[in-house]
Design a protein around this motif. Structure first.
Motif, PDB file in Angstrom:
ATOM      1  N   PRO A   1      41.303 -41.155  49.054  1.00  0.00           N
ATOM      2  CA  PRO A   1      40.282 -40.921  50.069  1.00  0.00           C
ATOM      3  C   PRO A   1      39.801 -39.477  50.115  1.00  0.00           C
ATOM      4  CG  PRO A   1      41.946 -42.396  50.918  1.00  0.00           C
ATOM      5  CD  PRO A   1      42.425 -41.943  49.564  1.00  0.00           C
ATOM      6  N   LYS A   2      40.681 -38.511  49.895  1.00  0.00           N
ATOM      7  CA  LYS A   2      40.261 -37.104  49.920  1.00  0.00           C
ATOM      8  C   LYS A   2      39.299 -36.807  48.772  1.00  0.00           C
ATOM      9  CE  LYS A   2      40.301 -32.930  51.525  1.00  0.00           C
ATOM     10  NZ  LYS A   2      39.691 -32.631  52.837  1.00  0.00           N
TER      11      LYS A   2
ATOM     12  N   GLU B   1      35.926 -38.015  49.661  1.00  0.00           N
ATOM     13  CA  GLU B   1      35.252 -37.209  50.665  1.00  0.00           C
ATOM     14  C   GLU B   1      34.451 -36.076  50.040  1.00  0.00           C
ATOM     15  OE1 GLU B   1      36.425 -34.902  54.818  1.00  0.00           O
ATOM     16  OE2 GLU B   1      37.976 -35.508  53.400  1.00  0.00           O
TER      17      GLU B   1
ATOM     18  N   ILE C   1      35.996 -39.181  56.725  1.00  0.00           N
ATOM     19  CA  ILE C   1      35.518 -39.208  55.341  1.00  0.00           C
ATOM     20  C   ILE C   1      34.070 -39.691  55.258  1.00  0.00           C
ATOM     21  CG2 ILE C   1      35.792 -40.340  53.097  1.00  0.00           C
ATOM     22  CD1 ILE C   1      38.812 -40.378  53.643  1.00  0.00           C
TER      23      ILE C   1
ATOM     24  N   PRO D   1      50.929 -43.261  58.595  1.00  0.00           N
ATOM     25  CA  PRO D   1      49.909 -42.385  58.002  1.00  0.00           C
ATOM     26  C   PRO D   1      49.747 -42.569  56.493  1.00  0.00           C
ATOM     27  CG  PRO D   1      51.172 -41.178  59.633  1.00  0.00           C
ATOM     28  CD  PRO D   1      51.835 -42.520  59.496  1.00  0.00           C
TER      29      PRO D   1
ATOM     30  N   ALA E   1      42.838 -47.175  53.599  1.00  0.00           N
ATOM     31  CA  ALA E   1      41.508 -46.579  53.745  1.00  0.00           C
ATOM     32  C   ALA E   1      40.857 -46.417  52.378  1.00  0.00           C
ATOM     33  CB  ALA E   1      41.601 -45.230  54.457  1.00  0.00           C
TER      34      ALA E   1
ATOM     35  N   THR F   1      41.521 -44.119  60.952  1.00  0.00           N
ATOM     36  CA  THR F   1      42.010 -42.742  61.072  1.00  0.00           C
ATOM     37  C   THR F   1      41.415 -41.854  59.986  1.00  0.00           C
ATOM     38  OG1 THR F   1      44.097 -43.583  61.949  1.00  0.00           O
ATOM     39  CG2 THR F   1      44.088 -41.307  61.147  1.00  0.00           C
ATOM     40  N   TYR F   2      41.266 -42.407  58.789  1.00  0.00           N
ATOM     41  CA  TYR F   2      40.760 -41.634  57.654  1.00  0.00           C
ATOM     42  C   TYR F   2      39.304 -41.956  57.328  1.00  0.00           C
ATOM     43  CZ  TYR F   2      45.743 -40.879  57.219  1.00  0.00           C
ATOM     44  OH  TYR F   2      47.055 -40.557  57.499  1.00  0.00           O
TER      45      TYR F   2
ATOM     46  N   TYR G   1      46.452 -44.383  54.956  1.00  0.00           N
ATOM     47  CA  TYR G   1      45.701 -43.566  53.997  1.00  0.00           C
ATOM     48  C   TYR G   1      45.381 -44.399  52.754  1.00  0.00           C
ATOM     49  CZ  TYR G   1      44.626 -39.439  51.100  1.00  0.00           C
ATOM     50  OH  TYR G   1      44.019 -38.508  50.289  1.00  0.00           O
TER      51      TYR G   1
END
Length: 336
Positions: free
Chosen positions: A49-50, A53, A210, A161, A168, A205-206, A165
């Motif tokens: 996911p990061k 983003e 994003i 979490p 997501a 949450t994510y 993550y």
């Protein structure tokens, strides 16, 4: 002698269930550690996911709104849904022009790898799937139990979490397969049946930071904790059957949903009027007679609760940036 033997079997079964529960976080932890070669290859292609983003927007999304369906704890794989779920999604999709519907996400794994995919116990799950297709449902409870523990992992503040993550990222992959452009701000809706409700809120949450897009969630008999993901949910619509005791488990098992904790994510969302409960009538948690398929008794009485549910889901989807109200809805009070 027979009684003693039965008790021994029950004891062994209880021990196995406890072991399954204790080991359930290992899958998400192993995914996070990169122990799976499949996961590593996937990460190189799709990214975490990061990674998503930071991708540059190079075009426009293919649709004006997106819907992602997350099945209940009876799910086996992302490419396998029950026929009543398929019929439900077909009817919804036909009534929401301009909306892309994603229906191939497996919400009970961080890599979208179904139970019959490349897994250690693939043969066991394939055997159970074959029995389920023959309407022999006793062993399919093992699928329910396995996925139920994954829902518990998602709701756990220690392991959740990591799990959320991963899911997501799976949802992001599903959106991108349908042409969604990260950062476009196009609104999307998550539909979660049963345990899929918790997975949807956890992933929010994510997904919120994003995608930077409005997120609304529709749950059908959804079982949810007081997840931090509520902070990123614009509005949640909880469809509740009067004969469905399962969806009430969340408010019983998770203290953050009790009124004595007004500053929990759930109670904050309640106070801000971001949660609406919609009574769909005397429906049960499972079909027939549930959220998707009429029972013979309902047919005999001319009751069409499932059709009314579809109509309301369509109405909500067609207004992704508004709060849709119905005449017989129940707006939860802070003490619900």
């Amino acid at each position: 002698m027979i009684f003693s033997f039965i008790m021994q079997l029950l004891g062994i079964g209880l021990i196995l269930i406890l072991l399954m529960g204790l080991l359930s976080p290992l899958e998400s932890m192993g995914w996070w550690a990169g122990w799976s070669d499949v996961d590593k290859d996937k990460a190189k292609v799709a990214g975490t996911p990061k990674d998503q983003e930071t991708q540059e927007i190079t075009g426009q999304s293919a649709a004006g709104h997106y819907v992602v369906y997350l099945s209940g704890i009876g799910a086996i794989a992302g490419d396998f849904l029950e026929k009543e779920e398929i019929a439900f999604l077909d009817k919804v999709e036909a009534c929401v022009p301009g909306t892309a519907v994603v229906r191939d996400v497996f919400p009970y794994a961080m890599n979208n790898k179904g139970l019959t995919g490349h897994r250690t116990f693939r043969s066991l799950w394939q055997w159970i799937k074959d029995l389920k297709l023959k309407n022999k449902l006793l062993m399919s409870n093992l699928i329910n139990l396995r996925n139920l523990f994954q829902v518990a992992v998602s709701a756990d503040r220690r392991y959740g979490p990591i799990y959320n993550y991963g899911t997501a990222g799976v949802i992001l992959d599903g959106l991108r397969r349908k042409g969604y452009v990260v950062g476009s701000g196009i609104p999307f809706t998550l539909i979660g049946y049963s345990g899929g409700g918790q997975i949807a809120v956890g992933a929010a949450t994510y997904l919120g930071p994003i995608l930077k897009a409005p997120i609304q969630i529709i749950t059908l008999g959804g079982v949810m904790a007081d997840d931090p993901g509520f902070a990123n949910v614009r509005h949640l619509y909880q469809f509740h059957g009067e004969k469905d005791p399962v969806q009430a488990l969340g408010k019983v098992c998770y203290a953050g949903r009790w009124p004595i904790l007004p500053h929990s994510p759930w109670n904050i969302a309640l106070a801000e009027d971001r949660i609406t409960v919609i009574d769909v009538g005397p429906t049960t948690h499972n079909d027939p007679g549930g959220y998707f398929l009429q029972s013979e008794e309902q047919k005999a009485k001319g009751e069409h609760y499932q059709d009314r549910t579809i109509d309301r889901v369509v109405e909500i989807i067609n207004h992704p940036t508004e709060v849709v109200s119905f005449s017989d809805e129940k707006q939860l009070a802070a003490g619900a």
